[in-house]
Write a protein that holds these residues in place. Sequence first.
Motif, PDB file in Angstrom:
ATOM      1  N   PHE B  33       0.835  -1.201   0.000  1.00  0.00           N
ATOM      2  CA  PHE B  33       0.000   0.000   0.000  1.00  0.00           C
ATOM      3  C   PHE B  33       0.871   1.252   0.000  1.00  0.00           C
ATOM      4  CE2 PHE B  33      -3.032  -3.013   2.128  1.00  0.00           C
ATOM      5  CZ  PHE B  33      -3.923  -3.067   1.082  1.00  0.00           C
ATOM      6  N   ARG B  34       0.319   2.315  -0.541  1.00  0.00           N
ATOM      7  CA  ARG B  34       1.056   3.575  -0.591  1.00  0.00           C
ATOM      8  C   ARG B  34       0.637   4.453   0.585  1.00  0.00           C
ATOM      9  NH1 ARG B  34      -1.843   4.278  -5.923  1.00  0.00           N
ATOM     10  NH2 ARG B  34      -3.218   3.270  -4.425  1.00  0.00           N
ATOM     11  N   VAL B  35       1.621   4.925   1.312  1.00  0.00           N
ATOM     12  CA  VAL B  35       1.351   5.667   2.550  1.00  0.00           C
ATOM     13  C   VAL B  35       1.986   7.050   2.501  1.00  0.00           C
ATOM     14  CG1 VAL B  35       1.596   5.680   5.059  1.00  0.00           C
ATOM     15  CG2 VAL B  35       1.297   3.499   3.854  1.00  0.00           C
ATOM     16  N   TYR B  36       1.241   8.033   2.962  1.00  0.00           N
ATOM     17  CA  TYR B  36       1.731   9.405   3.001  1.00  0.00           C
ATOM     18  C   TYR B  36       1.542   9.940   4.418  1.00  0.00           C
ATOM     19  CZ  TYR B  36       3.012  13.743   0.607  1.00  0.00           C
ATOM     20  OH  TYR B  36       3.679  14.854   0.145  1.00  0.00           O
ATOM     21  N   ILE B  37       2.626  10.384   5.026  1.00  0.00           N
ATOM     22  CA  ILE B  37       2.554  10.919   6.393  1.00  0.00           C
ATOM     23  C   ILE B  37       2.842  12.414   6.368  1.00  0.00           C
ATOM     24  CG2 ILE B  37       3.541  10.821   8.725  1.00  0.00           C
ATOM     25  CD1 ILE B  37       4.281   7.925   8.255  1.00  0.00           C
ATOM     26  N   ILE B  38       1.920  13.181   6.911  1.00  0.00           N
ATOM     27  CA  ILE B  38       2.126  14.631   7.037  1.00  0.00           C
ATOM     28  C   ILE B  38       2.265  14.940   8.522  1.00  0.00           C
ATOM     29  CG2 ILE B  38       1.064  16.894   6.687  1.00  0.00           C
ATOM     30  CD1 ILE B  38      -0.321  15.694   4.216  1.00  0.00           C
ATOM     31  N   GLN B  39       3.397  15.466   8.897  1.00  0.00           N
ATOM     32  CA  GLN B  39       3.630  15.785  10.314  1.00  0.00           C
ATOM     33  C   GLN B  39       3.444  17.277  10.558  1.00  0.00           C
ATOM     34  OE1 GLN B  39       7.592  13.857  11.050  1.00  0.00           O
ATOM     35  NE2 GLN B  39       6.351  12.361  12.156  1.00  0.00           N
ATOM     36  N   PHE B  40       2.514  17.576  11.437  1.00  0.00           N
ATOM     37  CA  PHE B  40       2.280  18.960  11.831  1.00  0.00           C
ATOM     38  C   PHE B  40       3.165  19.323  13.017  1.00  0.00           C
ATOM     39  CE2 PHE B  40      -1.451  17.906   9.449  1.00  0.00           C
ATOM     40  CZ  PHE B  40      -1.835  19.081   8.843  1.00  0.00           C
ATOM     41  N   MET B  41       3.562  20.589  13.088  1.00  0.00           N
ATOM     42  CA  MET B  41       4.302  21.111  14.238  1.00  0.00           C
ATOM     43  C   MET B  41       5.613  20.377  14.497  1.00  0.00           C
ATOM     44  SD  MET B  41       1.019  21.798  16.737  1.00  0.00           S
ATOM     45  CE  MET B  41       1.917  22.727  17.963  1.00  0.00           C
ATOM     46  N   ARG B  57       9.966   1.759   0.357  1.00  0.00           N
ATOM     47  CA  ARG B  57       9.225   2.043  -0.861  1.00  0.00           C
ATOM     48  C   ARG B  57       7.772   2.366  -0.493  1.00  0.00           C
ATOM     49  NH1 ARG B  57       9.043  -2.646  -5.095  1.00  0.00           N
ATOM     50  NH2 ARG B  57       9.771  -3.515  -3.124  1.00  0.00           N
ATOM     51  N   ASN B  58       7.169   3.270  -1.206  1.00  0.00           N
ATOM     52  CA  ASN B  58       5.759   3.624  -1.034  1.00  0.00           C
ATOM     53  C   ASN B  58       5.462   4.392   0.258  1.00  0.00           C
ATOM     54  OD1 ASN B  58       5.021   2.467  -3.449  1.00  0.00           O
ATOM     55  ND2 ASN B  58       4.627   0.476  -2.526  1.00  0.00           N
ATOM     56  N   LEU B  59       6.503   4.844   0.938  1.00  0.00           N
ATOM     57  CA  LEU B  59       6.258   5.641   2.146  1.00  0.00           C
ATOM     58  C   LEU B  59       6.867   7.032   1.978  1.00  0.00           C
ATOM     59  CD1 LEU B  59       5.327   6.046   5.075  1.00  0.00           C
ATOM     60  CD2 LEU B  59       7.439   4.992   5.840  1.00  0.00           C
ATOM     61  N   THR B  60       6.038   8.044   2.151  1.00  0.00           N
ATOM     62  CA  THR B  60       6.497   9.424   2.063  1.00  0.00           C
ATOM     63  C   THR B  60       6.193  10.116   3.387  1.00  0.00           C
ATOM     64  OG1 THR B  60       5.811   9.401  -0.254  1.00  0.00           O
ATOM     65  CG2 THR B  60       6.329  11.557   0.700  1.00  0.00           C
ATOM     66  N   ILE B  61       7.165  10.851   3.905  1.00  0.00           N
ATOM     67  CA  ILE B  61       6.909  11.664   5.104  1.00  0.00           C
ATOM     68  C   ILE B  61       7.298  13.103   4.794  1.00  0.00           C
ATOM     69  CG2 ILE B  61       7.351  12.040   7.552  1.00  0.00           C
ATOM     70  CD1 ILE B  61       8.086   9.278   7.985  1.00  0.00           C
ATOM     71  N   VAL B  62       6.404  14.031   5.061  1.00  0.00           N
ATOM     72  CA  VAL B  62       6.755  15.449   4.931  1.00  0.00           C
ATOM     73  C   VAL B  62       6.406  16.148   6.243  1.00  0.00           C
ATOM     74  CG1 VAL B  62       6.481  15.563   2.419  1.00  0.00           C
ATOM     75  CG2 VAL B  62       4.532  16.001   3.889  1.00  0.00           C
ATOM     76  N   GLN B  63       7.178  17.162   6.555  1.00  0.00           N
ATOM     77  CA  GLN B  63       6.980  17.881   7.814  1.00  0.00           C
ATOM     78  C   GLN B  63       6.576  19.329   7.555  1.00  0.00           C
ATOM     79  OE1 GLN B  63      10.750  17.235   9.958  1.00  0.00           O
ATOM     80  NE2 GLN B  63       9.705  15.558  10.996  1.00  0.00           N
ATOM     81  N   TYR B  82       2.951  27.380   8.582  1.00  0.00           N
ATOM     82  CA  TYR B  82       3.343  25.980   8.383  1.00  0.00           C
ATOM     83  C   TYR B  82       2.109  25.074   8.463  1.00  0.00           C
ATOM     84  CZ  TYR B  82       8.493  25.793   8.381  1.00  0.00           C
ATOM     85  OH  TYR B  82       9.816  25.855   8.053  1.00  0.00           O
ATOM     86  N   ALA B  83       1.319  25.271   9.526  1.00  0.00           N
ATOM     87  CA  ALA B  83       0.160  24.405   9.747  1.00  0.00           C
ATOM     88  C   ALA B  83      -0.852  24.581   8.610  1.00  0.00           C
ATOM     89  CB  ALA B  83      -0.472  24.711  11.096  1.00  0.00           C
ATOM     90  N   ARG B  84      -1.025  25.817   8.190  1.00  0.00           N
ATOM     91  CA  ARG B  84      -1.940  26.121   7.079  1.00  0.00           C
ATOM     92  C   ARG B  84      -1.521  25.356   5.818  1.00  0.00           C
ATOM     93  NH1 ARG B  84      -6.722  27.358   6.331  1.00  0.00           N
ATOM     94  NH2 ARG B  84      -6.529  25.746   4.774  1.00  0.00           N
ATOM     95  N   ARG B  85      -0.238  25.443   5.511  1.00  0.00           N
ATOM     96  CA  ARG B  85       0.272  24.746   4.318  1.00  0.00           C
ATOM     97  C   ARG B  85       0.167  23.230   4.492  1.00  0.00           C
ATOM     98  NH1 ARG B  85       5.832  27.158   4.428  1.00  0.00           N
ATOM     99  NH2 ARG B  85       6.347  25.240   3.298  1.00  0.00           N
ATOM    100  N   GLY B  86       0.379  22.784   5.713  1.00  0.00           N
ATOM    101  CA  GLY B  86       0.233  21.347   5.987  1.00  0.00           C
ATOM    102  C   GLY B  86      -1.185  20.870   5.715  1.00  0.00           C
ATOM    103  N   LEU B  87      -2.144  21.677   6.160  1.00  0.00           N
ATOM    104  CA  LEU B  87      -3.551  21.302   5.971  1.00  0.00           C
ATOM    105  C   LEU B  87      -3.932  21.325   4.492  1.00  0.00           C
ATOM    106  CD1 LEU B  87      -6.288  20.533   7.108  1.00  0.00           C
ATOM    107  CD2 LEU B  87      -6.723  22.957   7.591  1.00  0.00           C
ATOM    108  N   ASP B  88      -3.476  22.349   3.776  1.00  0.00           N
ATOM    109  CA  ASP B  88      -3.769  22.408   2.336  1.00  0.00           C
ATOM    110  C   ASP B  88      -3.162  21.206   1.622  1.00  0.00           C
ATOM    111  OD1 ASP B  88      -5.174  24.746   2.623  1.00  0.00           O
ATOM    112  OD2 ASP B  88      -3.495  26.064   2.098  1.00  0.00           O
ATOM    113  N   HIS B  89      -1.945  20.876   2.011  1.00  0.00           N
ATOM    114  CA  HIS B  89      -1.272  19.728   1.420  1.00  0.00           C
ATOM    115  C   HIS B  89      -2.039  18.434   1.746  1.00  0.00           C
ATOM    116  CE1 HIS B  89       2.042  17.710  -0.489  1.00  0.00           C
ATOM    117  NE2 HIS B  89       2.288  16.968   0.574  1.00  0.00           N
TER     118      HIS B  89
END
Lengths: 174, 174
Positions: B33-41, B57-63, B82-89
């Motif tokens: 499975f493809r997983v995307y992690i967005i870390q806030f703060m 493979r298939n794992l992306t993390i952005v902060q 930062y949080a605003r952009r995180g939410l839009d993303h």
Amino acid sequence: MDGFGLVQVYTGEGKGKTTAALGLALRATGHGFRVYIIQFMKGRINYGELESAKRIRNLTIVQFGRAEFVDKQKPEKIDIDYARRGLDHAKEIVASGKYDMVVLDEINVALEFKLIPLEEVLQLIKNKPKNVELILTGRYAHPKILELADLVSEIKEVKHPYQKGIQGRRGIEY
Amino acid sequence: MDGFGLVQVYTGEGKGKTTAALGLALRATGHGFRVYIIQFMKGRINYGELESAKRIRNLTIVQFGRAEFVDKQKPEKIDIDYARRGLDHAKEIVASGKYDMVVLDEINVALEFKLIPLEEVLQLIKNKPKNVELILTGRYAHPKILELADLVSEIKEVKHPYQKGIQGRRGIEY
């Protein structure tokens, strides 16, 4: 670890105990630490983590159990044998000093089901090399285990989707 | 995921929320499975998981955040940005249909700190494609988030080693 390792316990009825340990393992290997995960009472059904582990350097996962359900009232000999071998292996791995983090996944349940003797697990914890971070997971953590632990997280199940008929989904629960 | 995805929340004061989400991610990628992690703060201090993620493979993390502490009473503009952009993303990623699992790490705290509007997060949850598994972590989960969630785990801190002067260890907490 950097000179000292703690004893962490993840227990409680809620979801997230094994997954928390997997996350700790993933993070630790990211820092170059060597992690060894021993899963009690689990057979190859949990292949999600096994598949991932193969691709992560410094992470080893081994399973001592089978896919079948263990009868708490009357565990089969094969289940006791598996758990016994798992515990012996755990002792070796912890004592070897080759690993920075050792996860004994579901060992609390193996203890609750009396597949392995509590006293030996307490000794394993007490005798661990100072630098090893030891993680024990599973519901029913024994009070004596909690007493020895440095950090205990209890995961409460606030809401669960069983009511929707959703259970054991591939890629999520295993 | 296999046709449907749930909304999972990991909240509470105890250790293991982000790590549980990391573990879920690791397991899911093990199944392809493809997983995307967005870390806030969070800023680059959490490099343990970032380093590991690169190799999976298939794992992306952005902060979306910085290493500095956010003042709850008076968050700085950069933290809100930062949080605003995180939410839009997050909205884009969830709606894209390209990911089977999306983790919004510490989004509950970003909400509690009022860095982002609750209503938009509720909409994001309500509008998620059926097949996306959505994981929200962080203490202080809002009651309205819990209401929308299918599965809620609350992690209680039973015992914590702060008393030993042990805090923020590399490879464990970050």
